[in-house]
Design a protein around this motif. Structure first.
Motif, PDB file in Angstrom:
ATOM      1  N   LEU A 174       0.819  -1.208   0.000  1.00  0.00           N
ATOM      2  CA  LEU A 174       0.000   0.000   0.000  1.00  0.00           C
ATOM      3  C   LEU A 174       0.854   1.260   0.000  1.00  0.00           C
ATOM      4  O   LEU A 174       0.333   2.360  -0.238  1.00  0.00           O
ATOM      5  CB  LEU A 174      -0.931  -0.006   1.217  1.00  0.00           C
ATOM      6  CG  LEU A 174      -1.956  -1.145   1.256  1.00  0.00           C
ATOM      7  CD1 LEU A 174      -2.738  -1.114   2.562  1.00  0.00           C
ATOM      8  CD2 LEU A 174      -2.912  -1.063   0.069  1.00  0.00           C
ATOM      9  N   GLN A 175       2.141   1.127   0.287  1.00  0.00           N
ATOM     10  CA  GLN A 175       3.040   2.283   0.297  1.00  0.00           C
ATOM     11  C   GLN A 175       3.802   2.416  -1.018  1.00  0.00           C
ATOM     12  O   GLN A 175       4.583   3.351  -1.186  1.00  0.00           O
ATOM     13  CB  GLN A 175       4.043   2.137   1.455  1.00  0.00           C
ATOM     14  CG  GLN A 175       3.416   1.895   2.815  1.00  0.00           C
ATOM     15  CD  GLN A 175       2.439   2.980   3.202  1.00  0.00           C
ATOM     16  OE1 GLN A 175       2.715   4.174   2.999  1.00  0.00           O
ATOM     17  NE2 GLN A 175       1.302   2.590   3.761  1.00  0.00           N
ATOM     18  N   GLN A 176       3.577   1.515  -1.944  1.00  0.00           N
ATOM     19  CA  GLN A 176       4.316   1.494  -3.195  1.00  0.00           C
ATOM     20  C   GLN A 176       3.366   1.717  -4.368  1.00  0.00           C
ATOM     21  O   GLN A 176       2.162   1.487  -4.253  1.00  0.00           O
ATOM     22  CB  GLN A 176       5.039   0.148  -3.349  1.00  0.00           C
ATOM     23  CG  GLN A 176       6.026  -0.136  -2.223  1.00  0.00           C
ATOM     24  CD  GLN A 176       6.574  -1.543  -2.275  1.00  0.00           C
ATOM     25  OE1 GLN A 176       6.375  -2.279  -3.252  1.00  0.00           O
ATOM     26  NE2 GLN A 176       7.267  -1.945  -1.206  1.00  0.00           N
ATOM     27  N   PRO A 177       3.911   2.179  -5.506  1.00  0.00           N
ATOM     28  CA  PRO A 177       3.042   2.359  -6.683  1.00  0.00           C
ATOM     29  C   PRO A 177       2.376   1.045  -7.094  1.00  0.00           C
ATOM     30  O   PRO A 177       2.964  -0.030  -6.955  1.00  0.00           O
ATOM     31  CB  PRO A 177       4.025   2.838  -7.764  1.00  0.00           C
ATOM     32  CG  PRO A 177       5.183   3.399  -7.013  1.00  0.00           C
ATOM     33  CD  PRO A 177       5.306   2.590  -5.760  1.00  0.00           C
ATOM     34  N   ILE A 178       1.144   1.149  -7.576  1.00  0.00           N
ATOM     35  CA  ILE A 178       0.438  -0.036  -8.061  1.00  0.00           C
ATOM     36  C   ILE A 178       1.108  -0.512  -9.343  1.00  0.00           C
ATOM     37  O   ILE A 178       1.155   0.215 -10.335  1.00  0.00           O
ATOM     38  CB  ILE A 178      -1.046   0.272  -8.339  1.00  0.00           C
ATOM     39  CG1 ILE A 178      -1.737   0.816  -7.079  1.00  0.00           C
ATOM     40  CG2 ILE A 178      -1.768  -0.981  -8.843  1.00  0.00           C
ATOM     41  CD1 ILE A 178      -1.853  -0.148  -5.946  1.00  0.00           C
TER      42      ILE A 178
END
Length: 573
Positions: free
Chosen positions: A424-428
């Protein structure tokens, strides 16, 4: 005070919903579940027409209908008296204008179908075809409008991981193909005997456990292939509960946006032309539900809420609405009626309950004239005309139509090492692998397309092996301005909702027995949380946790009056 109750009172106080309902409209036909042939209908059909347009005449399980209602090898039908009384009833009802009557059968929870033996047997398919042909023939000859098929009770065996399926010399694909073929054959058999028949399906949801879903989609396909004029109609039970007004309106189109994903283009086109969602209500839900948490309140207050809901449903439903009650709701008991017709006194439990109030509500035929729901109703009409997509319809109801999904991941309470919270803290990125509960998982796009705001997590993962798990859901919210907004949510079992890095709502802890979805056995949304919706693009993330069994959450974003913003968009980006 519960926020839903508060929002209802705000609307009423504004004089925009209940006070603005108009009476005496035409609108959809109202059908009563259920009835058996009786002499009362012959003598009182004109009075019944004031509030009902038809009945579901139930005849039990489908398995032996040919023997019961047609006869076997020249013998008389076993239920000859039922047939004769029903024929007389239907003639009297039709003459009075009560013409929307449906011959109704069900699949039994203790029946042979579905099972590997019945699904994969050509001879059993022929048996089903013969029985449903008889059902169609009897319905046409007696003068019914159409046929209703209740597929609910066998639902446990619709799951592909039920213990009955050992997968010895067959596959999941074999079972689903067989269920689709048998659904096709049953609908075709009805229509061969009764070409103009509309068919109503109960409990009114196509998306579900896979075998039941395949059977119903087979029925839809059979009707589409011959462009059957009666159409397929989903008798949805979701509106048995007195939901908030926005949810009630959304339910009238809750399956339509996803139909193109469930079937081929030709069948989807047939759905748009001829098929509908038919919402059902339960006027005596308060005393019959069996749910210990359902709020007891004065009957007149229950009727006021039901009047509001009926106004919404009658305004938006295309062809049918219907009512269910375990107790017969189509007569008001008197000693004289009981003596003449054998109609016993209903046990209404509360002394203030008077079925005449329900009959008056139906007689009034309430519909919306003007209300805060009008912008959403306008978007429903635009969707019906093909002017907006299912995703845009979801926007209008304040909920993402599509999600990025990562799962199955570990339940943070039991397998935090595999919960993949870092995602959730990283780009999709659909190419990036994360360590999930059972191995590598990657983000995938899921078309939820349910304007109610309900996401069935167990459905996303095909009702299989979802106990002790979790999943992450992400959508990107675009708002043209910064504003105060309200998050509405309900959940089963745990949930964590964030906007960007801000935690808006955290109910990730849950009791050992798990937590059910419907709040007080009645409401889709349990919590209402104020937050600031920034201008521009924000990442909305939901982590949904499952202990065992059912797994679902609901989400909607609205203004302070609980009405969705009409200029906020939810996209995968």
């Amino acid at each position: 005070m519960n926020f839903l109750r508060s929002s209802i009172l705000l609307i009423v106080a504004a004089g925009l919903l209940l006070a603005a309902t108009v009476h005496g409209g035409t609108g959809p036909a109202t059908i009563c579940y259920s009835a058996q042939p009786n002499a009362y209908f012959n003598d009182h059909a004109a009075g019944i027409k004031k509030f009902y347009d038809g009945f579901f005449f139930t005849i039990g399980s489908w398995e032996d209908c040919a023997q019961r209602f047609i006869g076997d090898k020249g013998t008389e039908p076993k239920d000859k008296t039922w047939l004769e009384t029903a024929r007389t009833n239907l003639a009297a009802l039709r003459q009075a204008g009560v013409a929307e009557n449906f011959l109704t059968v069900y699949f039994s929870d203790s029946g042979e179908w579905p099972s590997p033996t019945t699904l994969l047997s050509e001879s059993y398919t022929r048996k089903m075809t013969a029985e449903f042909s008889a059902i169609g023939k009897v319905a046409k000859e007696l003068g019914f409008r159409g046929v209703c098929v209740d597929v609910e009770y066998a639902y446990v065996r619709y799951s592909i991981d039920h213990k009955i399926y050992t997968y010895t010399n067959y596959t999941v694909g074999d079972l689903l193909a067989a269920a689709h073929e048998q659904g096709y054959a049953c609908a075709a058999a009805i229509l061969d005997a009764f070409p103009d028949a509309p068919i109503i399906l109960l409990p009114g949801t196509l998306r579900g456990r896979k075998i039941g879903e395949a059977f119903q989609l087979g029925m839809l396909k059979a009707m589409a292939d011959r462009d059957a004029p009666g159409g397929l109609h989903l008798g949805v039970e979701y509106t048995y509960c007195l939901h908030d007004p926005v949810t009630a309106l959304a339910t009238t189109r809750f399956e339509d946006p996803d139909i193109p994903n469930l079937t081929d283009a030709r069948t989807a086109g047939y759905w748009r032309r001829r098929c509908t969602v038919a919402p059902g209500v339960w006027p005596t839900h308060m005393i019959e539900t069996g749910g210990k948490d359902y709020p007891l309140q004065p009957w007149q207050q229950e009727m006021a809420e039901l009047r509001q809901q009926m106004a919404i449903l009658r305004t938006a439903a295309k062809r049918y609405v219907w009512s269910f009650s375990g107790l017969p709701s189509w007569y008001v008991h008197t000693p004289e009626l009981e003596k003449q017709y054998g109609l016993t006194k209903q046990d209404l439990k509360q002394p203030d309950i008077d079925l005449r109030d329900w009959h008056q509500l139906l007689t009034d035929k309430p519909e919306l004239k003007s209300s805060p729901l009008q912008p959403m109703l306008n978007q429903v009409r635009r969707f019906d005309r093909g002017r907006i997509s299912g995703e845009e319809l979801s926007d209008a109801f304040g909920t993402p139509g599509r999600w990025w999904v990562l799962g199955l991941v570990g339940n943070p309470h039991t397998q935090p090492q595999f919960a993949a919270m870092e995602a959730l803290q990283q780009p999709i990125n659909p190419r990036t692998a994360y360590n999930g509960r059972d191995g590598a998982v990657r983000w995938f796009a899921h078309d939820n397309l349910d304007p109610r705001g309900v996401t069935s997590c167990i459905g996303v993962f095909d009702y299989r092996n979802t106990d002790n798990s979790a999943a992450h859901f992400v959508s990107f919210v675009r708002s043209p301005s910064e504003r105060r907004a309200f998050l509405h949510t309900g959940w089963d079992d745990g949930i964590l909702i964030k906007l960007g890095d801000q935690v808006i709502f955290d109910a990730s802890d849950y009791p050992p027995r798990g937590k059910g979805m419907l709040y007080r056995d009645k409401h889709q949304f349990e919590k209402r949380v104020s937050f600031t919706l920034p201008k521009g693009r924000s990442q909305l993330s939901v982590t949904s946790l499952n202990s065992h069994g059912g797994w679902v959450f609901a989400l909607r974003i609205t203004d302070e009056n609980d009405i969705p913003f009409q200029d906020v968009r939810f996209r995968l980006e």
